[in-house]
Design an enzyme around this catalytic site. Structure first.
Site, PDB file in Angstrom:
ATOM      1  N   PRO A 127       0.824  -1.220   0.000  1.00 33.09           N
ATOM      2  CA  PRO A 127       0.000   0.000   0.000  1.00 33.09           C
ATOM      3  C   PRO A 127       0.858   1.270   0.000  1.00 33.09           C
ATOM      4  O   PRO A 127       0.508   2.258  -0.642  1.00 33.09           O
ATOM      5  CB  PRO A 127      -0.813  -0.125   1.294  1.00 33.09           C
ATOM      6  N   GLY A 338     -17.083   3.900 -34.529  1.00 36.73           N
ATOM      7  CA  GLY A 338     -18.163   4.818 -34.179  1.00 36.73           C
ATOM      8  C   GLY A 338     -18.810   4.391 -32.858  1.00 36.73           C
ATOM      9  O   GLY A 338     -18.119   3.848 -31.974  1.00 36.73           O
ATOM     10  N   GLU A 362       4.195  -3.547 -13.852  1.00 34.78           N
ATOM     11  CA  GLU A 362       5.540  -4.061 -14.190  1.00 34.78           C
ATOM     12  C   GLU A 362       6.503  -2.881 -14.302  1.00 34.78           C
ATOM     13  O   GLU A 362       7.436  -2.900 -15.118  1.00 34.78           O
ATOM     14  CB  GLU A 362       5.514  -4.865 -15.499  1.00 34.78           C
ATOM     15  N   ARG A 374      18.610   7.061 -16.836  1.00 36.60           N
ATOM     16  CA  ARG A 374      19.720   6.751 -15.927  1.00 36.60           C
ATOM     17  C   ARG A 374      20.881   6.142 -16.721  1.00 36.60           C
ATOM     18  O   ARG A 374      22.034   6.502 -16.553  1.00 36.60           O
ATOM     19  CB  ARG A 374      19.225   5.779 -14.855  1.00 36.60           C
TER      20      ARG A 374
END
Ligand SMILES: Cc1cc2nc3c(=O)[nH]c(=O)nc-3n(C[C@H](O)[C@H](O)[C@H](O)COP(=O)(O)OP(=O)(O)OC[C@H]3O[C@@H](n4cnc5c(N)ncnc54)[C@H](O)[C@@H]3O)c2cc1C
Length: 380
Positions: A127, A338, A362, A374
């Protein structure tokens, strides 16, 4: 340089495609509304050798290359990207176990993993930590017999559904070096699950929190070496990113194929809508973008197979490019249908919903750019 698929690769694609069209596509909408994939499907997929696509043949797997595996996910996701992506997660875990688990653990679990009688989930996110995965807090305290786990994993695909969970947990200091990987079987006391998450797409896959409350596991369920778990988790993700990208590619190709067909049947202003050059140009653009995505993805897979030093960068670039291209293409497909594109019966709106999450998981596509930048800056 040879860009052609070999006969064997074509056969792999065709086998996965045929299976998907017969055993997945006709039921994909039903499974979506039921919010689950029947467990009976997995051993059938296991019989094709898809339970351990790139697990070595010595260990009983199919020993395919990463490039071969992208073909399987591309083909299966032409039937349903949600089902194909779920299989990708299982394969990511299977490869981690094959590469790093000790022989005892492997001999105990791998036969059932490979036959897909044991379906695996990958538990990294919490979390309070997603992109910053190394900040995870779920603790595994050493006991005389093994480890006691406490904490919560969030957004787990297959949470409460899978047979076992490959979990990244903290056994040591803060940061990546304090993380280990453990194997937790369903039914272990102290293992429980949150309510099913209500999601935009991937609805046939159950997603839930995985909770540990004084959950005891034996020491033999440690995967590899204590403190190396974050490394294993990241190594799993390179291939996982290719697979998720393949799922976007296959689903977008299926959407484009359906759109070309639909446009030949749908009439407006006295002719079929595929006769409007503005719309033909859109078809051409989608074809160009998907072919570019396919070539880029297969190059990244080839780099991973070769163990190229820039493989991680290429997997990240391909994941970002292909998942964004896939979503853009299916969105255009919806537009070209449509109002009918917006209706569930036509199968396009499901693709738009299913593919959206591929830009988030991922590693988000922002994190893919972090990885690329990086490496570029490190090369200065
Ligand atoms: C349907 C679904 C299934 C999932 N399945 C699994 C699973 O099976 N197992 C598992 O472990 N996880 C799973 N996840 C979790 C997923 O991997 C995370 O949601 C993802 O890694 C992002 O983490 P977060 O949601 O905490 O977002 P955050 O990390 O909070 O990010 C929020 C935003 O900030 C951006 N951001 C964060 N850091 C940076 C930075 N340094 N630079 C630039 N931008 C940044 C992100 O890109 C994002 O846009 C699943 C998620 C979903 C939605």
């Amino acid at each position: 340089m040879d860009f052609a698929l070999t006969e064997e690769q074509t056969a792999i694609f065709d086998m996965a495609y045929a299976f998907g069209q017969e055993h997945i596509a006709p039921f994909a909408r039903q499974w979506e509304s039921e919010g689950t994939i029947p467990k009976t499907l997995w051993p059938q997929i296991g019989e094709l050798g898809f339970g351990g696509l790139y697990v070595s043949e010595n260990s009983g797997g199919s020993g395919l290359t990463r490039l071969d595996a992208t073909l399987v996910f591309e083909a299966l996701s032409m039937a349903c990207p949600s089902v194909a992506a779920f299989l990708s997660i299982h394969n990511m875990c299977a490869k981690m176990l094959d590469s790093f688990a000790n022989d005892d653990l492997k001999s105990r679990i791998m036969p059932e993993v490979l036959s897909l009688n044991t379906v695996l989930s990958y538990c990294l996110t919490e979390p309070g930590s997603g992109s910053d995965a190394a900040a995870l807090k779920t603790r595994a305290e050493r006991t005389n017999e093994g480890y006691t786990l406490n904490g919560t994993k969030a957004f787990i695909s297959g949470g409460g559904y899978s047979d076992a969970y490959v979990c990244m947990v903290r056994t040591g200091e803060d940061g990546p070096k304090g993380i280990s990987t453990v194997y937790v079987e369903d039914g272990t006391p102290g293992l429980s699950f949150g309510a099913l998450e209500q999601k935009m797409g991937w609805k046939s896959q159950p997603t839930a929190q995985v909770q540990f409350d004084d959950c005891n596991i034996p020491s033999g369920n440690l995967v590899g070496t204590e403190g190396d778990g974050f490394k294993y988790a990241m190594m799993g993700l390179d291939g996982g990113r290719l697979n998720i990208a393949s799922c976007s590619l296959g689903a977008a190709q299926a959407g484009l194929d359906m759109t070309v067909q639909y446009m030949s049947e749908r009439k407006a202003f006295g002719k079929s809508i595929d006769q409007f050059q503005a719309l033909q140009f859109r078809l051409a653009d989608m074809e160009i973008e998907l072919q570019a995505a396919r070539t880029f993805l297969r190059q990244a897979a080839w780099k991973l197979d070769q163990g190229a030093p820039d493989a991680t960068k290429f997997c990240a670039m391909a994941k970002k490019f292909v998942t964004e291209t896939g979503s853009k293409v299916v969105d255009q497909c919806l537009q070209l249908h449509g109002g009918y594109g917006y209706l569930a019966d036509y199968g396009i709106e499901k693709l738009v919903r299913d593919l959206r999450v591929h830009q988030i998981l991922e590693g988000t596509n922002e994190i893919m750019r972090v990885i690329v930048a990086r490496q570029m800056l490190a090369q200065r």
